[in-house]
Design a protein around this motif. Structure first.
Motif, mmCIF file in Angstrom:
data_model
loop_
_atom_site.group_PDB
_atom_site.id
_atom_site.type_symbol
_atom_site.label_atom_id
_atom_site.label_comp_id
_atom_site.label_asym_id
_atom_site.label_seq_id
_atom_site.Cartn_x
_atom_site.Cartn_y
_atom_site.Cartn_z
ATOM 1 N N SER A 28 0.910 -1.115 0.011
ATOM 2 C CA SER A 28 -0.141 -0.024 -0.034
ATOM 3 C C SER A 28 0.827 1.426 0.054
ATOM 4 O O SER A 28 0.525 2.163 -0.734
ATOM 5 N N ARG A 29 1.917 1.303 0.742
ATOM 6 C CA ARG A 29 2.964 2.398 0.736
ATOM 7 C C ARG A 29 3.462 2.557 -0.575
ATOM 8 O O ARG A 29 3.494 3.805 -1.043
ATOM 9 N N GLU A 30 3.919 1.508 -1.416
ATOM 10 C CA GLU A 30 4.529 1.602 -2.660
ATOM 11 C C GLU A 30 3.379 2.407 -3.545
ATOM 12 O O GLU A 30 3.452 3.106 -4.411
ATOM 13 N N LEU A 31 1.878 1.859 -3.435
ATOM 14 C CA LEU A 31 1.004 2.333 -4.358
ATOM 15 C C LEU A 31 0.744 3.786 -4.019
ATOM 16 O O LEU A 31 0.378 4.495 -5.115
ATOM 17 N N ILE A 32 0.719 4.190 -2.953
ATOM 18 C CA ILE A 32 0.540 5.581 -2.339
ATOM 19 C C ILE A 32 1.662 6.480 -3.000
ATOM 20 O O ILE A 32 1.309 7.522 -3.541
ATOM 21 N N GLU A 33 2.875 6.078 -3.086
ATOM 22 C CA GLU A 33 4.003 6.541 -3.706
ATOM 23 C C GLU A 33 3.564 6.960 -5.107
ATOM 24 O O GLU A 33 3.882 7.957 -5.797
ATOM 25 N N GLU A 34 3.168 5.818 -5.855
ATOM 26 C CA GLU A 34 2.925 5.884 -7.114
ATOM 27 C C GLU A 34 1.886 6.850 -7.601
ATOM 28 O O GLU A 34 2.054 7.462 -8.473
#
Length: 740
Positions: A505-511
């Protein structure tokens, strides 16, 4: 109710009517004065005066006639009195003292100690002296012997032999008592010595330690031949030594000579077993044990040992019995001899009596007339006064006795018109009052006893309840401790999922941030399709985090509920989910304590099993106990089974409409037929040491029955064990506890 025979009552009526008739016919004022003196009734005082007056007159008459007759007969009987009676008396005394000696012989045998024996011996000597004195008197008075004196001498000698036999036997008994103390002391020192040595050897073989601070010996040293031989030697010594000590103890109480010989052979066999086992034991233990067992052997087999002393004691007992029988025969022969002498004396006395008979005939007819008159008068007095009064007094006495023994239901007979009548009336009044008091006291006593018993029962019940709660809590904590590793594993899995999905989820938020930043810099529009895709992934990740977080929360809540005292309320329980979760908890719990443990969990869940209503904490405890036992059974079989064995536990659920069947089957060691009926009993366990409290299956069955279901078991030793749990869809239970 006490009643008197009808004739007595009729006699009383005749007495009173006769008394009234006499008073009415007395001349002048004599009748009135008699009525005033007697109170108008023929009481006991009047009856005593009449009876005693008549008795005194009859007694005086009889005495005068007896004196006249005695003076006539005395001259004819003087010869019998002076010559024959002493001889008869002497014969009686011989019989008396000979029988007394025979009776005294068993007292010699039953004397408890030498002092008592000497006391009995002193009494016997007095009887012997008296017997010899009267035997001489018989011979002197009768002028003949008939062998009586010789028989009396034999009897005295035989009793002296009984005395010597008993004294010898007491000497043997004292010696046996000393040796028994030595045997007991030797046995008490041997048993702890062997037990300590066996425990130390077991400890070394299993741990490799002689002392707690030693370096553990390697397995090759622990399993060395000399170590196992030493252990087997100690075990053999313990078995043979225990058998020898027991048999030696039996020899002290053996009452049959043949059985004593058999005991000797068995002791010798046991001691040979000791000798055979001693070489296997290492020094210096071997020398110490050899000394102890040599002491036992010498005590038993020595010239003055247990066997020889007991054997001699039994011989003395048999000899004493033979002497007693001989005494009885001698006494019988002595009685025959004395009887023959007495018959001759009686013949002589009979001749003297015949001479006196002529003198007696002179006064016979006159005395007969007086006696007949006396008997007739006594009979009339008895029927008129004595018997009616005695009947009434006996009735009153019997009633009083029964009342004194507590029988207040005995009716008092009140009749007549004298002092006895007054006593009977007063006793009846007393009986009525005592009966009422007894009833009141009985009610009060019963009330106190019932209250005391109720208080005692309540106190006992409270103690049992507290004890049961403590035992159940210990069982809870034990099972919770065993699940620690499983709980950690089960919580770690959902936490790993939460962490992984959090990273994604952290990676998706960064994306998403990058996409928004690029769009803002370029002044264009957001890629709606990409944003929606990222948001969908985030939504899915959040759902997974929520799902696995909920799973971890359920595990923690289950364990907290498992450790609490209160059972909680009834709720809907997903059978497939709960069974699967707690089976994995049991599996990982065992894996946490034994890394080599492994088992295959096969699942055959019915999708229609659905939910049942019950106490979640209690039902999970049932699943946990049974699955844990199944895993233990497969582990036990895996230790003994050959290659190719695959430990397996099958979990199956079946929808049966108004109820669900849960089956837990393992291919472990199985349950023997001899104990399968006991496994649901409280505190029954086949596990050693502190591995089990014996409450798991007992509590499980109580829980299932409390839910309205049933718990059955089927097993084939060496093949499988299958538990079938019947759970109602709606158990109508508000609260179920593990202690119910």
């Amino acid at each position: 109710m006490t009643t008197a025979p009808p004739p007595a009552k009729q006699g009383d009526d005749r007495i009173y009517r006769t008394f009234e008739w006499v008073l009415a016919r007395l001349p002048g004022g004599l009748g009135e004065r008699a009525r005033q003196a007697t109170g108008g009734r023929f009481g006991i005082g009047s009856q005593i005066v009449v009876g005693l007056g008549g008795g005194v007159l009859l007694t005086i008459s009889a005495i005068l006639l007896a004196l006249m007759l005695m003076s006539v007969v005395q001259r004819g009987q003087s010869a019998v009195t002076d010559e024959q009676i002493p001889a008869l008396f002497a014969g009686y005394q011989v019989t008396k003292y000979s029988e007394a000696l025979v009776r005294a012989s068993p007292q010699l045998l039953t004397a408890a100690d030498p002092a008592a024996l000497e006391q009995v011996r002193g009494a016997v000597l007095l009887e012997q002296d008296s017997l010899e004195l009267w035997v001489r008197q018989v011979a002197t008075r009768s002028g003949e012997d008939e062998g009586v004196e010789g028989l009396a001498t034999d009897l005295v000698a035989s009793i002296n032999q009984v005395y010597e036999s008993v004294r010898n036997r007491m000497t043997y008994q004292a010696r046996l008592a000393e040796m028994q103390s030595t045997v007991d002391a030797t046995g008490l020192s041997l048993q702890p010595m062997l037990e300590e040595a066996i425990d130390d050897q077991y400890f070394f073989i299993h741990t490799g330690l002689r002392e707690m601070d030693d370096v553990p010996a390697p397995a090759s040293r622990r399993q060395a031949l000399d170590e196992t031989d030493h252990l087997f030697g100690l075990l053999s010594l313990e078995a043979s030594g225990s058998q020898a000590t027991t048999l030696i103890g039996q020899a002290f109480t053996e009452t049959d000579a043949q059985l004593l010989l058999a005991n000797r052979e068995r002791v010798a066999t046991a001691l040979r077993g000791v000798e055979a086992a001693l070489p296997q034991v290492r020094a210096p233990m071997r020398e110490a044990l050899a000394v102890q067992f040599n002491v036992l052997g010498e005590l038993y087999e020595g010239p003055t040992g247990i066997f020889e002393t007991r054997h001699r004691e039994l011989e003395e007992i048999g000899r004493a019995e033979e002497l007693l029988e001989r005494n009885r025969q001698t006494t019988a022969e002595l009685d025959v001899g004395v009887q023959a002498l007495m018959e001759r004396v009686q013949d002589t006395a009979r001749e003297a009596a015949n001479r006196s008979e002529l003198l007696v005939q002179l006064g016979f007819w006159f005395l007969l007339v007086v006696i007949l008159f006396t008997v007739g008068a006594a009979r009339v007095a008895w029927k008129t006064f004595g018997r009616p009064l005695i009947v009434r007094l006996s009735s009153l006495f019997e009633t009083t006795r029964r009342m004194s023994e507590g029988d207040l239901e005995a009716q008092v007979r009140v009749e007549g018109n004298d002092e006895v009548t007054d006593m009977a009336g007063a006793l009846e009044v007393f009986r009525q009052h005592a009966l009422e008091v007894q009833r009141l006291n009985l009610v009060e006593k019963l009330a106190k006893e019932v209250q005391a018993k109720n208080d005692a029962l309540e106190e006992t019940l409270e103690r049992l309840r507290r004890t049961q709660q403590q035992v159940v809590m210990q069982e809870k904590l034990a099972s919770l401790g065993a699940l620690t590793a499983g709980i950690a594993h089960e919580i770690r899995n959902p936490l790993n999922f939460v962490n992984n999905f959090a990273v994604l989820s952290r990676e998706l938020i960064e994306e998403l941030k990058e996409e928004v930043a690029e769009t803002a810099e370029e002044g264009g529009k957001l890629d709606r399709e990409l944003v929606d895709e990222i948001l969908d992934d985030l939504d899915m990740n959040v759902s997974k985090v929520r799902e696995h977080g909920g799973r971890a929360d359920r595990i923690v809540e289950g364990m907290l509920a498992h450790s609490r005292d209160d059972a909680g309320g009834a709720e809907a329980i997903d059978v497939n989910q709960v069974l699967d979760e707690y089976a994995k908890l049991a599996y990982h719990g065992l894996r946490g304590t034994d890394s080599d443990f492994n088992v295959t969990l096969e699942r055959e869940f019915d999708e229609n099993a659905g939910t049942v209503t019950g106490i979640a904490r209690d039902l999970t405890r049932v699943f946990l106990n049974i699955v844990t036992n199944a895993c233990h059974a497969t582990a036990a079989r895996a230790e003994e089974a050959e290659d190719g064995y695959s430990p397996t536990v099958l979990l199956r659920t079946e929808d049966r409409g108004d109820h669900v069947i849960v089956t837990i089957r393992d291919n472990g060691t199985g349950i023997p037929d001899s104990i399968i009926q006991k496994i649901f009993e409280p505190f029954f366990t086949t596990k050693s040491g502190t591995q089990g409290t014996g409450l798991g299956l007992s509590i499980s069955r109580d829980i299932i029955v409390g839910h309205g279901g049933d718990l059955e078991v089927e097993s084939e030793p060496g093949e499988f064990t299958e538990f079938r749990i019947k759970l109602l869809r709606e158990s109508n239970i508000a609260e179920v506890t593990a202690t119910s």
